[in-house]
Design a protein around this motif. Sequence first.
Motif, PDB file in Angstrom:
ATOM      1  N   SER A 219      48.880 -13.844   3.906  1.00 21.65           N
ATOM      2  CA  SER A 219      49.716 -13.302   4.971  1.00 21.65           C
ATOM      3  C   SER A 219      50.612 -12.179   4.446  1.00 21.65           C
ATOM      4  CB  SER A 219      50.568 -14.417   5.585  1.00 21.65           C
ATOM      5  OG  SER A 219      51.434 -13.901   6.570  1.00 21.65           O
ATOM      6  N   THR A 220      51.155 -12.373   3.244  1.00 22.32           N
ATOM      7  CA  THR A 220      52.006 -11.352   2.623  1.00 22.32           C
ATOM      8  C   THR A 220      51.220 -10.075   2.363  1.00 22.32           C
ATOM      9  OG1 THR A 220      53.407 -13.009   1.557  1.00 22.32           O
ATOM     10  CG2 THR A 220      53.419 -10.804   0.609  1.00 22.32           C
ATOM     11  N   LEU A 221      49.998 -10.227   1.866  1.00 27.75           N
ATOM     12  CA  LEU A 221      49.166  -9.067   1.572  1.00 27.75           C
ATOM     13  C   LEU A 221      48.852  -8.278   2.838  1.00 27.75           C
ATOM     14  CD1 LEU A 221      47.626  -7.466  -0.545  1.00 27.75           C
ATOM     15  CD2 LEU A 221      45.682  -9.007  -0.227  1.00 27.75           C
ATOM     16  N   SER A 222      48.546  -8.983   3.922  1.00 27.47           N
ATOM     17  CA  SER A 222      48.269  -8.309   5.191  1.00 27.47           C
ATOM     18  C   SER A 222      49.500  -7.576   5.698  1.00 27.47           C
ATOM     19  CB  SER A 222      47.805  -9.328   6.236  1.00 27.47           C
ATOM     20  OG  SER A 222      46.606  -9.956   5.837  1.00 27.47           O
ATOM     21  N   SER A 223      50.669  -8.170   5.477  1.00 28.24           N
ATOM     22  CA  SER A 223      51.916  -7.582   5.971  1.00 28.24           C
ATOM     23  C   SER A 223      52.302  -6.326   5.190  1.00 28.24           C
ATOM     24  CB  SER A 223      53.035  -8.620   5.887  1.00 28.24           C
ATOM     25  OG  SER A 223      54.272  -8.057   6.238  1.00 28.24           O
ATOM     26  N   ILE A 224      52.272  -6.400   3.855  1.00 29.62           N
ATOM     27  CA  ILE A 224      52.754  -5.278   3.042  1.00 29.62           C
ATOM     28  C   ILE A 224      51.771  -4.105   3.025  1.00 29.62           C
ATOM     29  CG2 ILE A 224      54.152  -6.760   1.572  1.00 29.62           C
ATOM     30  CD1 ILE A 224      52.026  -6.647  -0.548  1.00 29.62           C
ATOM     31  N   SER A 225      50.505  -4.369   3.328  1.00 28.38           N
ATOM     32  CA  SER A 225      49.524  -3.278   3.348  1.00 28.38           C
ATOM     33  C   SER A 225      49.494  -2.550   4.689  1.00 28.38           C
ATOM     34  CB  SER A 225      48.130  -3.802   3.016  1.00 28.38           C
ATOM     35  OG  SER A 225      47.761  -4.828   3.915  1.00 28.38           O
ATOM     36  N   GLN A 226      50.149  -3.119   5.714  1.00 30.65           N
ATOM     37  CA  GLN A 226      50.332  -2.464   7.012  1.00 30.65           C
ATOM     38  C   GLN A 226      49.016  -2.029   7.655  1.00 30.65           C
ATOM     39  OE1 GLN A 226      53.142   0.705   6.212  1.00 30.65           O
ATOM     40  NE2 GLN A 226      54.396  -0.651   4.973  1.00 30.65           N
ATOM     41  N   GLY A 227      48.017  -2.899   7.568  1.00 28.00           N
ATOM     42  CA  GLY A 227      46.740  -2.602   8.224  1.00 28.00           C
ATOM     43  C   GLY A 227      45.845  -1.649   7.471  1.00 28.00           C
ATOM     44  N   ASP A 228      46.219  -1.301   6.231  1.00 24.41           N
ATOM     45  CA  ASP A 228      45.436  -0.384   5.406  1.00 24.41           C
ATOM     46  C   ASP A 228      44.637  -1.212   4.393  1.00 24.41           C
ATOM     47  OD1 ASP A 228      44.450   1.440   3.539  1.00 24.41           O
ATOM     48  OD2 ASP A 228      46.194   2.752   3.678  1.00 24.41           O
ATOM     49  N   LEU A 229      43.332  -1.336   4.608  1.00 28.38           N
ATOM     50  CA  LEU A 229      42.511  -2.186   3.755  1.00 28.38           C
ATOM     51  C   LEU A 229      42.426  -1.647   2.336  1.00 28.38           C
ATOM     52  CD1 LEU A 229      40.720  -4.691   3.565  1.00 28.38           C
ATOM     53  CD2 LEU A 229      38.785  -3.301   4.320  1.00 28.38           C
TER      54      LEU A 229
ATOM     55  N   ILE B  14      54.164  -8.942  -4.027  1.00 30.76           N
ATOM     56  CA  ILE B  14      55.353  -8.141  -3.722  1.00 30.76           C
ATOM     57  C   ILE B  14      55.777  -7.325  -4.937  1.00 30.76           C
ATOM     58  CG2 ILE B  14      57.830  -8.292  -3.195  1.00 30.76           C
ATOM     59  CD1 ILE B  14      57.181 -10.595  -1.319  1.00 30.76           C
ATOM     60  N   SER B  15      55.667  -7.930  -6.128  1.00 29.17           N
ATOM     61  CA  SER B  15      56.112  -7.243  -7.340  1.00 29.17           C
ATOM     62  C   SER B  15      55.237  -6.037  -7.679  1.00 29.17           C
ATOM     63  CB  SER B  15      56.133  -8.221  -8.521  1.00 29.17           C
ATOM     64  OG  SER B  15      54.826  -8.644  -8.854  1.00 29.17           O
ATOM     65  N   VAL B  16      53.944  -6.075  -7.351  1.00 29.66           N
ATOM     66  CA  VAL B  16      53.067  -4.936  -7.665  1.00 29.66           C
ATOM     67  C   VAL B  16      53.026  -3.900  -6.555  1.00 29.66           C
ATOM     68  CG1 VAL B  16      51.587  -6.366  -9.122  1.00 29.66           C
ATOM     69  CG2 VAL B  16      50.958  -6.015  -6.736  1.00 29.66           C
ATOM     70  N   SER B  17      53.494  -4.251  -5.376  1.00 27.27           N
ATOM     71  CA  SER B  17      53.379  -3.348  -4.226  1.00 27.27           C
ATOM     72  C   SER B  17      54.539  -2.368  -4.095  1.00 27.27           C
ATOM     73  CB  SER B  17      53.279  -4.161  -2.933  1.00 27.27           C
ATOM     74  OG  SER B  17      54.495  -4.852  -2.692  1.00 27.27           O
ATOM     75  N   GLY B  18      55.665  -2.687  -4.749  1.00 35.25           N
ATOM     76  CA  GLY B  18      56.836  -1.832  -4.592  1.00 35.25           C
ATOM     77  C   GLY B  18      57.617  -2.118  -3.327  1.00 35.25           C
ATOM     78  N   VAL B  19      57.233  -3.164  -2.597  1.00 35.94           N
ATOM     79  CA  VAL B  19      57.959  -3.549  -1.390  1.00 35.94           C
ATOM     80  C   VAL B  19      59.295  -4.175  -1.778  1.00 35.94           C
ATOM     81  CG1 VAL B  19      57.929  -5.120   0.592  1.00 35.94           C
ATOM     82  CG2 VAL B  19      55.876  -3.850  -0.028  1.00 35.94           C
ATOM     83  N   VAL B  20      60.327  -3.842  -1.038  1.00 33.28           N
ATOM     84  CA  VAL B  20      61.652  -4.391  -1.307  1.00 33.28           C
ATOM     85  C   VAL B  20      61.690  -5.835  -0.802  1.00 33.28           C
ATOM     86  CG1 VAL B  20      64.128  -4.104  -0.933  1.00 33.28           C
ATOM     87  CG2 VAL B  20      62.628  -2.101  -0.991  1.00 33.28           C
ATOM     88  N   PRO B  21      62.129  -6.807  -1.638  1.00 30.85           N
ATOM     89  CA  PRO B  21      62.233  -8.199  -1.174  1.00 30.85           C
ATOM     90  C   PRO B  21      63.083  -8.292   0.091  1.00 30.85           C
ATOM     91  CG  PRO B  21      62.535  -8.092  -3.545  1.00 30.85           C
ATOM     92  CD  PRO B  21      62.493  -6.672  -3.054  1.00 30.85           C
ATOM     93  N   GLN B  22      62.658  -9.141   1.015  1.00 29.13           N
ATOM     94  CA  GLN B  22      63.321  -9.198   2.318  1.00 29.13           C
ATOM     95  C   GLN B  22      64.790  -9.604   2.209  1.00 29.13           C
ATOM     96  OE1 GLN B  22      61.717  -7.961   4.747  1.00 29.13           O
ATOM     97  NE2 GLN B  22      63.268  -8.274   6.331  1.00 29.13           N
ATOM     98  N   HIS B  23      65.113 -10.443   1.233  1.00 27.03           N
ATOM     99  CA  HIS B  23      66.513 -10.877   1.109  1.00 27.03           C
ATOM    100  C   HIS B  23      67.415  -9.704   0.706  1.00 27.03           C
ATOM    101  CE1 HIS B  23      66.809 -10.884  -3.346  1.00 27.03           C
ATOM    102  NE2 HIS B  23      65.530 -11.220  -3.321  1.00 27.03           N
TER     103      HIS B  23
END
Length: 280
Positions: free
Chosen positions: A139-149, A173-182
Amino acid sequence: MPIFQSIPELYKSRVLELNASDDRGINVVRTKIKDFAAVAVGSGHRQGGYPCPPYKIIILDEADSMTEDAQNALRRTMETYSKVTRFFFICNYISRIIEPLASRCAKFRFKPLSEEIMSSRILHICKEEELNLDSEALSTLSSISQGDLRRAITYLQGAARLFGSIISSKDLISVSGVVPQHVVQALFAACKSGDFDSANKEVNNVIAEGYPVSQMLYQLFDVVVEADISDEQKARICKRLAEADKCLVDGADEYLQLLDVASNAMRALCNMPEEFPHES
């Protein structure tokens, strides 16, 4: 395209594919593209007697990376050889394609893939590569990739190289560069409190941790849209988010832009005026 692919010699002579982010100068248009487009073709036949279209195809991937001079030169090439050559432009931002070029094309917009489609393909890849991905990580992977396979596969590949075959949501999350939600929530809460020192502290934390501010703005936008605040407050904050994002693209300082967003968000959330009156 299947017609050409079924006969390799036709594909080679009739299809030219270029990555415009690499081959994007005006010289490429004047030589490689123009020379290929100028050659006339006959109406051949494939096996079974199916007619082969009497034109060639030029595919330019990432065409929005082409220089303006190259696009202007390409416009003249398209006009001259339109009877024997068809052009396909693949781009992320159609606004970066000059209007004379865009107006000559039929536009097809592709929406991000749904989470169901993304999950199905990712699970297939995990099975083939013998990777263990639980439901939360999926679920996290689908969310952080924003529909981009392609982006999802890149994140998955990076996580597999760093953390092995068992991949968690935290690893992705650590490899994607996404900011942790907290972290995003902490900044929003500080703005909502009306305490500038607290907001400044959270901004400094974001910069110190090395999180990309452009990504922070993107995630902050989602938080603002879902927040229980008035439409006017949302509009004021989102306007400043858009302005800050534009400034970052133009090379502005990340700390100053995020601090300005935080201060403007604070004024909106605390129902302060957008601009403080100046003393005469």
